[in-house]
Write a protein that holds these residues in place. Structure first.
Motif, short mmCIF file in Angstrom:
data_model
loop_
_atom_site.label_atom_id
_atom_site.label_comp_id
_atom_site.label_asym_id
_atom_site.label_seq_id
_atom_site.Cartn_x
_atom_site.Cartn_y
_atom_site.Cartn_z
N GLN A 35 0.88 -1.33 0.02
CA GLN A 35 0.01 -0.36 0.11
C GLN A 35 0.80 1.27 -0.05
O GLN A 35 0.67 2.03 -0.62
CB GLN A 35 -0.78 0.18 1.46
CG GLN A 35 -2.21 -1.10 0.95
CD GLN A 35 -3.20 -1.19 2.34
OE1 GLN A 35 -2.59 -0.28 3.73
NE2 GLN A 35 -4.12 -1.83 2.40
N ASP A 38 2.54 1.54 -3.46
CA ASP A 38 1.03 2.20 -4.32
C ASP A 38 0.85 3.34 -4.42
O ASP A 38 0.87 4.38 -4.78
CB ASP A 38 -0.04 1.65 -4.30
CG ASP A 38 -0.01 -0.67 -4.90
OD1 ASP A 38 0.74 -0.16 -5.40
OD2 ASP A 38 -0.56 -1.39 -4.90
N ALA A 39 0.46 3.43 -3.10
CA ALA A 39 0.64 5.32 -1.96
C ALA A 39 1.61 6.32 -2.81
O ALA A 39 1.35 7.60 -3.10
CB ALA A 39 -0.04 5.45 -1.11
N HIS A 42 0.94 7.19 -6.99
CA HIS A 42 0.22 7.73 -7.14
C HIS A 42 0.26 8.92 -7.00
O HIS A 42 -0.13 9.64 -7.65
CB HIS A 42 -0.89 6.98 -6.30
CG HIS A 42 -1.25 5.98 -7.10
ND1 HIS A 42 -2.08 5.62 -8.57
CD2 HIS A 42 -1.24 4.39 -6.73
CE1 HIS A 42 -2.04 4.64 -8.81
NE2 HIS A 42 -1.50 3.45 -7.52
#
Length: 149
Positions: A35, A38-39, A42
């Protein structure tokens, strides 16, 4: 002092519970790390106004890893070459499992494209060359240390 079967069984159950708890913690840590990656990708994509796809950042990390790996491998002293080849063979044996899955993608996932099978076949061939070449080089290096007589 010998333990009774009931005591041994209880110890095994406790060990199983401890292992399950550790596995759950490891899975939670892995999920949190995924996570975070991915964070982060992004967030960088958002910081650039969405002009750069997160794939580009991951690909850039892959390319940098290639250069780092190249310089690390070529700066290895000859004394460490045999252990390095052993680790490389172990990694290639793991890669070949994934490549075999890609080749048999139709059997595993139903309909697969020819691309997966093609790249899987290429991966099997290259990993096989790496594994067998590593064994040959390791055997030759070890032969240097044998007494001639």
């Amino acid at each position: 002092m010998a333990q009774s079967p009931a005591e041994v069984l209880e110890q095994a159950r406790q060990a199983e519970a401890a292992a399950r708890h550790a596995a759950d913690k490891a899975q939670a840590a892995l999920d949190a790390l995924q996570q975070a990656v991915d964070a982060g990708s992004h967030a960088v994509s958002a910081a650039t106004g969405g002009l750069i796809d997160p794939f580009v950042f991951r690909f850039a990390i892959f390319v940098m890893a290639i250069f780092v790996g190249y310089y690390v491998v070529w700066s290895v002293t000859p004394a460490l070459h045999t252990p390095l080849m052993s680790v490389t063979n172990a990694i290639s044996s793991v890669i070949i499992v994934g490549a075999l899955l890609a080749v048999g993608a139709k059997a595993v996932a139903g309909e697969a494209t020819g691309w997966a099978e093609g790249f899987g076949f290429i991966s099997v061939v290259l990993a096989s060359v790496n594994i067998f070449g590593g064994f040959l080089v390791t055997e030759r290096m070890l032969a240097m240390y044998k007494k001639k007589g």
